[in-house]
Design a protein around this motif. Structure first.
Motif, mmCIF file in Angstrom:
data_model
loop_
_atom_site.group_PDB
_atom_site.id
_atom_site.type_symbol
_atom_site.label_atom_id
_atom_site.label_comp_id
_atom_site.label_asym_id
_atom_site.label_seq_id
_atom_site.Cartn_x
_atom_site.Cartn_y
_atom_site.Cartn_z
ATOM 1 N N CYS A 138 -56.727 -14.742 -45.729
ATOM 2 C CA CYS A 138 -56.992 -15.389 -44.443
ATOM 3 C C CYS A 138 -56.228 -16.699 -44.390
ATOM 4 N N LEU A 296 -65.640 -9.968 -39.155
ATOM 5 C CA LEU A 296 -64.496 -9.941 -38.240
ATOM 6 C C LEU A 296 -64.476 -8.626 -37.469
ATOM 7 N N ARG A 318 -63.514 -14.023 -45.169
ATOM 8 C CA ARG A 318 -62.306 -13.954 -44.357
ATOM 9 C C ARG A 318 -62.337 -14.923 -43.171
ATOM 10 N N HIS A 398 -61.880 -21.382 -33.754
ATOM 11 C CA HIS A 398 -61.290 -20.260 -33.017
ATOM 12 C C HIS A 398 -62.102 -19.859 -31.791
ATOM 13 N N ILE A 406 -57.714 -12.414 -33.224
ATOM 14 C CA ILE A 406 -57.328 -12.120 -34.610
ATOM 15 C C ILE A 406 -57.701 -10.694 -34.972
ATOM 16 N N VAL A 410 -55.177 -7.616 -36.004
ATOM 17 C CA VAL A 410 -55.290 -6.913 -37.284
ATOM 18 C C VAL A 410 -55.455 -5.419 -37.057
ATOM 19 N N ASP A 473 -54.952 -7.824 -42.830
ATOM 20 C CA ASP A 473 -55.765 -9.015 -42.593
ATOM 21 C C ASP A 473 -55.046 -9.986 -41.682
ATOM 22 N N GLU A 474 -55.647 -11.159 -41.532
ATOM 23 C CA GLU A 474 -55.128 -12.179 -40.625
ATOM 24 C C GLU A 474 -53.719 -12.618 -40.978
ATOM 25 N N THR A 475 -53.362 -12.559 -42.254
ATOM 26 C CA THR A 475 -52.046 -13.039 -42.672
ATOM 27 C C THR A 475 -50.961 -11.977 -42.545
#
Length: 1003
Positions: A138, A296, A318, A398, A406, A410, A473-475
């Protein structure tokens, strides 16, 4: 024992151990010569006398130890002793002193050790992780990383038991609870737990306790994360609970009554399943249903509360918290309001103060193990506050729209990945998913993929020889997905046209709103968020404000150099189930830390897995239980526990399947050895263990500790030592040499991991040789699976909260054996100095030999209640007006306060606290003399807020200045409590544990 600070020990150069510090094996060290009489630094301005002296770095010990050389000498003079050695001889019984000084590498400078630790960290390989299993990379917003995680105003706070000086943290935790209740669709949530696996185990225990029938089976979906299943099995075994692992659809065919069910949502392999039929059947059978859910995912998926869940648990990692090779992370636990008195852990609720202002506090505390003791169903006495605050701020940062954005991104990337894998000929399946796909192929083909992935520094999850799990994931970026597809393409070209159409059917899509409260709307710009976080911080007293003199809690310095490595990528960005060969830096750190802790305690082996002190207690008892089982002594179930023990002790014993038998204490607070002997003889055939704290819970070195241990051993039992007070032992005595068989070590107390406002913590255990085979294992990590004798996993991650272990590594390496021993001696000096200064003003309840205390002392306030109606709480709240956090209240004796100054506080700070206590005694004397009203006085009305003194009315028979500026130092640097005394009963009668609705803000 000779002084640790003689010239003999400090005058000759010590070469760094090349086995421990290979990267600096050529560096020689010269520690500063200390005066043998006082432990004082000798001539700090002296010139170097040799070439090697010029290579010496600055000693860290005087940075950590608060009193200067002159202050040490002054305090020793006040106590009437000539040296620290003389004080130790008066305080610590000679027969329990360590057989030899600590054999540890000499302490080194901060700069040198940061370089050394960086070299170790760089042995770790930071691959891109697609392993999943409840953990995801994350992005920690920099504003949160710097101003929460790296801010001593947040990480040095204590548990918010004093709500008047903890309103900021309590508000952040209330936000956390709101995030959880909103996203899960449940009515109430706690302020966090340790990790997802232990939260699931807590849900099993709660379900078991609530069940009215005789069912002893717990149904666990085979699609749960494997580490969760293992921890649940570990917790179930001593309670006689049968864990059935199967598909949820098969529960209707189960031939045994069940009391509970655990489901994973989405499943560990990514599938989103319809659980409504299985839940309905479980409810018909009288069972409670727990759903372990990804927060999430719940921004897009129907929340469990809307399809029948009774309990929802999970991990908030996360939400902006680094992977950290397994922790620390904040788990969550949500349930229905009907079960508010059974929910484990802490619960923040809205109440009011005496002026009628809204105020927050920890709610329903009578349900905690401190009160319920052996009737408790949980031994949890902590939370992961610092990490829960981070997660809550991530949601504030956020908002609902940002989280949904997000999650949608994803999911779409995952859909594109599935599309590409299908085009390449792999089998992905048609089951709905959120962020994880299970991809299947031929064994030879998948072996090639694995090799290519490693070459690309990518970690996949190997499900079996023919299938992998891939979690985005977010990244994750589109370019990362394209690289994954090239890895899977082998010799073929990667597909170019990827379908990102959602794979979530309408039946599973979320329609209910969430995070509509103003706090999740108003702080989107960094400017506003930064100011919000600092407004909250200013409402909390931390070690950055003043001494926190809490008995048994050891609120010492958490040095900046110890904290810096926590956020290094080499420690923070590694998945807990990354291949061990990629984590050699961590393995080196673990081995060295285990060796050092073994040397300090005298034990043969250390397990770093327990991720809290309560978990260390529990693990130690499980090890003892397994030892008896392996010897054919399954009938040994009696656990002797002194009446003065911390509430977690009996709770842990019950959880470990033991029967608690209390042991009396004598009038001096010591264990009644005659009663212990009688109980041990009575239960000789069934005795499993004794739980004992040393130094004792009343703050002295009990002379009979070795006899106590011998009695238990004589009758076939094992001795568990609670390590809460190890700060008075390090370098002076060793638990193993005292007779303990197992001891848990609070790294968040003695070894400088900060309390974080009530967590994180670490509670590893040390054991003697014959218990070593039974230390906890972890089936996911092969090095743990060497024997079949070990107990199962007690934490989700194999080495607990790994990313904070560098803090303790740094502390021990900075101090060295000599420095650690000196710290212990000064901790004892500080406590005795305070006890001496307060003599004649207050009664010190318990003392040991020569009228000395150990590292803490108990101040008896009961006479004031009897004669004047002044409670311990009144004195505690008045201390807030003087700028101090109150000491531990009414434990281990009701109507007292327990003070522990630690070694990190200077004489000036100790005097400031003592002066405050003496001044409060004079305020009490005014009531005694009839010069102040028994009800309307400085103590009963404390603490006094800025709003009180700034108001137009002042209906108190004393001045505003006396109320809020009782001393010169408060005028120079005033800490203002943000609310008046909180009405605890009102908050429990009118329980509200989430942010108030919109109309409350409108009003």
């Amino acid at each position: 024992m000779a002084s640790k600070f003689s010239t003999e020990h400090y005058s000759s150069p010590a070469v760094s151990d090349p086995a421990v510090f290979p990267e600096t094996a050529d560096v020689q060290e010269q520690l500063t010569t200390l005066d043998p009489a006082s432990g004082a630094m000798a001539d700090p301005g002296a010139s170097a006398s040799s070439w090697n002296d010029l290579a010496a770095e600055e000693d860290f010990v005087p940075r950590h130890v608060g009193p200067s050389a002159a202050e040490v000498a002054t305090m020793l003079e006040t106590l009437g002793v000539s040296s620290l050695d003389a004080l130790m001889e008066q305080t610590v019984p000679a027969k329990i002193r360590a057989k030899q000084p600590l054999q540890l590498p000499a302490g080194r400078s901060e700069a040198e050790l940061l370089q050394a630790l960086k070299a170790i960290a760089q042995q770790n390989q930071v691959f891109r992780s697609y392993i999943g299993m409840g953990y995801a990379n994350c992005i920690t917003p920099p504003v949160i990383q710097r101003n929460i995680l790296e801010n001593p105003g947040w990480y040095t706070q204590y548990t918010p038991y004093q709500p008047e000086i903890a309103q900021g943290r309590l508000e952040a935790l209330l936000n956390f609870q709101t995030v959880v209740t909103d996203l899960t669709g449940m009515e109430i949530a706690n302020a966090s737990l340790l990790d997802e696996a232990t939260a699931a185990a807590e849900a099993m225990s709660m379900s078991y306790g609530l069940h009215k029938g005789k069912a002893t089976a717990f149904w666990v979906a085979e699609s749960c994360h494997p580490q969760t299943i293992e921890v649940v099995k570990t917790r179930a075994l001593p309670l006689g609970i049968e864990v059935i692992v199967s598909h949820p659809s098969e529960v209707a065919q189960c031939d045994r009554p069940i009391f509970g069910m655990l489901l994973q949502y989405p499943a560990t392999d990514g599938r989103i399943e319809d659980y409504e039929a299985a839940i309905a059947h479980a409810h018909e059978a009288g069972a409670l249903v727990t759903v372990a859910a990804d927060l999430l995912a719940l921004t897009l998926l129907k929340p469990p509360g809307e399809f029948g869940a009774d309990i929802v648990v999970g991990n908030t990692q996360r939400f902006g918290v680094p992977l950290g090779y397994g922790g620390p992370h904040a788990a969550y636990f949500a349930t229905r309001e009907a079960y508010k008195r059974q929910i484990p852990g802490r619960l923040v609720g809205i109440s009011k103060d005496v002026q009628g202002n809204t105020a927050l506090r920890l709610a329903l505390q009578t349900r905690e193990q401190h009160i319920r003791r052996d009737k408790a169903t949980s031994n949890i006495c902590t939370a992961q506050v610092l990490l829960a605050v981070m997660a809550s701020m991530y949601a504030v940062y956020h908002g609902a729209e940002g989280l949904q954005r997000i999650a949608t991104r994803v999911h779409q990337l995952t859909c594109g990945l599935a599309s590409g894998l299908t085009q390449l000929g792999y089998r992905v399946g048609q089951t709905p998913f959120f962020d994880t796909v299970r991809v299947e192929g031929e064994a030879a083909q998948m072996a090639q993929v694995w090799e290519r992935a490693i070459a690309h520094r990518i970690n996949l999850r190997r499900m079996n020889a023919t299938s992998f799990g891939i979690t985005l994931d977010e990244t994750t970026t589109p370019q990362a997905v394209e690289e994954l597809l090239r890895v899977f393409a082998l010799e073929d070209a990667a597909p170019q046209q990827l379908d990102i159409t959602t794979r979530i059917p309408k039946a599973f899509q979320r329609t209910s709103p969430y995070l509509s409260h103003p706090v999740f709307q108003d702080y989107r710009s960094e400017t506003e968020l930064l100011r919000y976080m600092y407004r909250l911080q200013m409402k909390d007293l931390s070690l950055a404000t003043a001494m926190i003199p809490l008995g048994s809690c050891t609120m010492k310095l958490n040095s900046t150099s110890e904290m810096l490595p926590v956020t290094w990528a080499e420690f923070g960005q590694i998945h807990p189930f990354a291949p061990v060969e990629q984590t050699q830096g961590y393995q080196t750190l673990f081995r060295q830390l285990e060796d050092w802790l073994a040397e300090i305690t005298g034990f043969s082996a250390i397990s770093l897995q327990p991720n809290a002190g309560s978990q260390g207690e529990y693990t130690g008892l499980l090890v003892i239980r397994q030892y008896h089982l392996q010897r054919g002594d399954a009938h040994r179930r009696v656990c002797l526990i002194p009446e003065s023990a911390h509430g977690t002790n009996p709770a842990s014993a019950v959880m470990a399947g033991m029967k608690v038998v209390p042991v009396k204490c004598d009038r001096d607070g010591n264990i009644d050895i005659d009663d212990l002997r009688a109980k041990a003889e009575k239960h000789s055939d069934t005795l499993a263990a004794l739980m004992v704290t040393y130094p004792s819970t009343h703050g002295v070195f009990e002379e009979g500790i070795q006899d106590i241990c011998a009695i238990v051993h004589q009758h076939g039992g094992q001795v568990y030592m609670d390590g809460a007070n190890l700060n008075a032992q390090v370098g002076l005595c060793r638990p193993a040499e005292l007779g303990a068989d197992v001891c848990h070590l609070n790294l968040h107390k003695t070894f400088c991991i900060p309390h974080g406002g009530g967590g994180p913590g670490m509670g590893p255990i040390g054991v003697v040789a014959h218990l070593t085979p039974f230390l906890p294992g972890h089936d996911i990590v092969s090095p743990y699976a060497e024997t079949g004798e070990h107990i199962g996993a007690v934490s989700a991650a194999p080495w607990g909260s790994s990313s904070i272990l560098p803090i303790s590594w740094m502390y021990i390496a900075l101090m060295g054996g000599e420095g650690l021993t000196h710290a212990t001696e000064v901790a004892i000096l500080n406590a005795n100095y305070m006890a001496k200064r307060l003599e004649g003003h207050y009664s010190i309840l318990y003392r040991g030999r020569n009228d000395r205390v150990a590292h803490e002392c108990i101040i008896d306030l009961r006479p004031f209640k009897k004669s004047l109606g002044i409670e311990a709480e009144d004195i505690a709240k008045r201390l807030i007006d003087y700028g101090f956090h109150p000491p531990t209240m009414s434990w281990p004796v009701a109507g007292t306060i327990m003070v522990e100054p630690t070694e990190s506080e200077s004489q000036a700070e100790l005097d400031r606290f003592c002066d405050a206590m003496i001044a409060i005694r004079e305020e009490i004397r005014e009531i005694e003399d009839g010069n102040a009203d028994r009800q309307n006085n400085l103590l009963k009305n404390a603490p006094h807020t800025a709003a009180m003194v700034a108001g137009d009315r002042w209906d108190y028979p004393y001045s505003r200045e006396r109320a809020v500026y009782p001393t010169p130092w408060t005028k120079a640097n005033k800490f203002w409590p943000s609310v008046g005394r909180v009405d605890n009963a009102y908050g429990d009668r009118n329980l509200v544990c989430a942010c108030l609705p919109m109309d409350a803000y409108t009003e």
